[in-house]
Every structure is written in C-alpha cells, then in structure tokens.
Design an enzyme around this catalytic site. Sequence first.
Site, short mmCIF file in Angstrom:
data_model
loop_
_atom_site.label_atom_id
_atom_site.label_comp_id
_atom_site.label_asym_id
_atom_site.label_seq_id
_atom_site.Cartn_x
_atom_site.Cartn_y
_atom_site.Cartn_z
N GLU A 44 13.91 -11.56 2.18
CA GLU A 44 13.63 -10.15 2.51
C GLU A 44 12.14 -9.94 2.76
OE1 GLU A 44 14.89 -8.29 -1.13
OE2 GLU A 44 17.01 -8.53 -0.71
N PRO A 45 11.57 -10.61 3.75
CA PRO A 45 10.14 -10.45 3.98
C PRO A 45 9.81 -9.10 4.61
CG PRO A 45 11.10 -11.78 5.72
CD PRO A 45 12.21 -11.51 4.73
N ARG A 56 -3.69 1.44 0.62
CA ARG A 56 -3.78 0.16 -0.09
C ARG A 56 -5.13 -0.10 -0.77
NH1 ARG A 56 -3.41 -4.32 1.76
NH2 ARG A 56 -2.17 -5.20 0.09
N CYS A 98 -11.03 14.22 -0.61
CA CYS A 98 -11.81 14.60 -1.79
C CYS A 98 -11.34 13.83 -3.02
CB CYS A 98 -11.70 16.10 -2.02
SG CYS A 98 -12.45 16.96 -0.64
N TYR A 148 2.81 -1.53 4.82
CA TYR A 148 2.42 -0.60 3.76
C TYR A 148 1.20 0.22 4.20
CZ TYR A 148 5.59 -3.76 1.42
OH TYR A 148 6.69 -4.52 1.13
C1 LIG Z 1 9.17 -4.66 -1.39
C2 LIG Z 1 10.35 -5.55 -1.40
C3 LIG Z 1 10.46 -6.59 -0.48
C4 LIG Z 1 9.38 -6.93 0.52
O1 LIG Z 1 8.23 -7.42 -0.08
P1 LIG Z 1 7.07 -8.06 0.83
O2 LIG Z 1 6.05 -8.43 -0.15
O3 LIG Z 1 6.61 -6.99 1.76
O4 LIG Z 1 7.64 -9.23 1.54
C5 LIG Z 1 11.62 -7.34 -0.49
N1 LIG Z 1 12.63 -7.08 -1.38
C6 LIG Z 1 12.54 -6.09 -2.28
C7 LIG Z 1 13.67 -5.86 -3.21
C8 LIG Z 1 11.41 -5.29 -2.33
O5 LIG Z 1 11.33 -4.31 -3.24
#
Ligand SMILES: *Cc1c(COP(=O)(O)O)cnc(C)c1O
Length: 416
Positions: A275-276, A314, A344, A372
């Site tokens: 899940e990147p 960030r 501010c 992000y």
């Molecule tokens: C935020 C998140 C991601 C993605 O994380 P990255 O650091 O952007 O790759 C994948 N899976 C879950 C469950 C997340 O909360």
Amino acid sequence: MSDFSLKNGVLHAESVSLLELATTYGTPLYVYSRAAIERQWRAFAEYLPEPHRVCFAVKANSNLAVLQVLARLGAGFDVVSGGEIARVLKAGGQAQRIVFSGVAKSDTEVREALQLGIGQFNVESRSELEQINRIALELGVVAAISLRVNPDVDAQTHPYIATGLEQNKFGIAMAEAVASYEQAAQLPGLNIVGVACHIGSQLTQIQPFLDAMDRMLDLIEQLAGKGIQVQHLDMGGGLGVRYGKEAPPPVSDYIQALLHKLSTRKRQSLALYLEPGRAIVANAGVLLTRVELLKSNKIKHFVMVDAGMNDLLRPSLYQAWHDIVNVQPRQGCSIQGDIVGPVCETGDFLGQNRSLVVQPGDLLAVMSAGAYGFTMSSNYNSRPRPAEVMVDRSDTYLIRARETREDLWRGESLIP
Ligand SMILES: *Cc1c(COP(=O)(O)O)cnc(C)c1O
C-alpha cells in the site's frame, strides 16, 4: 532521472517552465508530473504481477486526476474513509480493488462500502469485526476481511509516523491476533482473506519490514494450525523517499527482499499486497511559492513567502525537511535564514536555517511535495487553498482550481 530539472537556467516540470506555470496559475501552486507518478507506479507494479497487488494509499494524494492516472494503470487503492472511496470511484477506480483501512469506520461508511462491493476491509479491532459482521448480515452479504495486526517492530522513523508499536492506536496486538481470527471465523458475515500490517511511514531501511514480515508469517502458520487459511499478506506502505540526505532503498530492492522472504519461508503461494503512498507521489510534486518580503532581526534572517503551514503542513507537524530551491537560480550573496509563511503561528515555516540567494518576487520550489502536501492542507487563517496542476510532457492541466473567497464560507450562513 528527475522530472523536475533546470533547462536554460529555469526549473521545469517535464517540458514546462515553472516560472510560466506560476504566472498563469498564481502561487502557491502544487505542480505534479504525470511521468513521475507513472514511473513510480510501474516500479512497484512491474515486480508484483497478479495475484500480488499494489494499492495506492489515497491519503498521500487524493486529487481526482492523480487517482485517474493510477486507475488507468490498473491500480488498487488503500482508503481510510468513505470520502476516499467516493474519490476513487469518481476517478474511474474499481470498487473491487479497494482495501478499506482505518481505526474508526462509521456504520454508514461500512454499509456504503459493502453496497458498493469494495474488495475488502482491513479491520483494526475486535469490536470492528462485530460491527462489519452485523452490517453485512443486515445487507445479506459477506464481507472480505483481513485483520491489521501490530507486529511491534520499531520502524525507526518519526514518532508521529511510526504505527507498528504496541503503544500506537493502530491494529490488533500480536498477542491477541489468533483469538481475534478465531472470533472472525465464527462470524457468518465475514470471510477471512488475509493478514495485514502497516508499521509506519518514511522508512529508509528494509530490515524493519523483513522483521515485521517474519512475525506476520509466523502468525499465518499459527492460523493454519487452527484451520484458518489466508490468501494474502498485506505489508502496508511506508517505504521512504529522498527528501534531503536520506538514502532509502530502491523500490526494486525493497520488493525483491520481501519476495525473497516469502520464498525462504516457503510461502510463494501467498499473494503479497503493498500500500505505497509516499513512494509513488512524493517526488512527483513540488509546491511553488513566491517570496514576499525579507526581514532580519539581531539574530535571524527570515524569507517570507506566500505559502504557509496551511498549504504544506509537513515541516510544522513532523519537522520534515523539504529541499527549497530557486526556480531561477541567481548569483549573489546568500541569506542564511528561515523560510516562513504568513500564518500566525511560530511553527509556520517551510524550512529553517537555509541558505538561499533571493529577492522579493523570486519564485521558490518546495521539492518532494507530492505526498501529504495538498491532502493535509487547510483553510487556517482563512487562506484559500492552492491550485493544483498536472504536467504531461508539454501539456498542462489545471486539476484543481484555486479556492476563492466565496469558497471560504461555502456552507456557512448568517443567523437571522
Ligand atoms: C498511510 C498508510 C499507508 C501509506 O503510507 P506511505 O508511507 O505513504 O507509503 C499505507 N497503509 C496504511 C494502512 C496507511 O495508514
């Protein structure tokens, strides 16, 4: 190869001058490179053919056009809200390829997701198992689920983005995992399909992923001993990117290490899900901002720009580093100081102790702002949120209009 490079002394996105984009669309402005997004996507997808699956983490960048580019490449999507599901579908993504994560899904979100036929839920608590089961039975469907288990490994990243430790709110403790799966197996509205984890974000080492994977594979063996079979292992996202001096492993090394672990553990038949988010879009975007004023006091210089923490959170939230460069580098004396926004708050900065040669009116690019960035933006200080554009070779598309004054109070009303 970078998709943001100097051509004739001006920073370009692919073939388009960032100076021209700022003139046309104004600042602050998010600019994304389609080629960069597609290349990073392919870097994952190429090593993970079916039945493996790559699900883009929508929270990193949820602009419809960004999701559309990925959907056209056959992406899966990892979402954390009903709003993100709606965006994926609007952008042409398939419900079947959606994984729904998140610690506190509402009944409404669960019901909608089941009605839309999303691929599966990553469940984060035993109470959520009961919740999804109850709603699935009401609807007369069976919900595909994985449990998100906390492997309790130290991701060695910023504490706000470490998620795989016992003390974090995410997932189910490893010690409770088998009992939770046994509970799930008893619930008629649920179909167990996998196990999942996500140990944190911006990891620059492979080892914590491998440690987590060992623990997850141990769990899968224990489950098999109880007669519970799973088809896939979801290792979440979290691969880091280069913002400044970091040296994260290449995507290919990371994936090959994970696949190698599957084979050394004799688990080649398991499908690997990833899940990147950041690794796909962070370096595919920049935030353009104009220098408004310079100011100095006895101890410090400040470069005041028109983008603030409401546009890019960030640096303020995680003390994150972004390279900040002149779109048109100039000769002269450099200023050593903080690059700060108009909001501010003392915490409103984009960079601290930077060295830049700048004059008021200069255009700066905050690099690596594709993940992000816009998704964490807000209207704090009643600042309209920036526009977003996507560059595709020499073409430019406005993919989100700059907010107007009226947008600021949309939905509000005066009392009689
Ligand atoms: C935020 C998140 C991601 C993605 O994380 P990255 O650091 O952007 O790759 C994948 N899976 C879950 C469950 C997340 O909360």
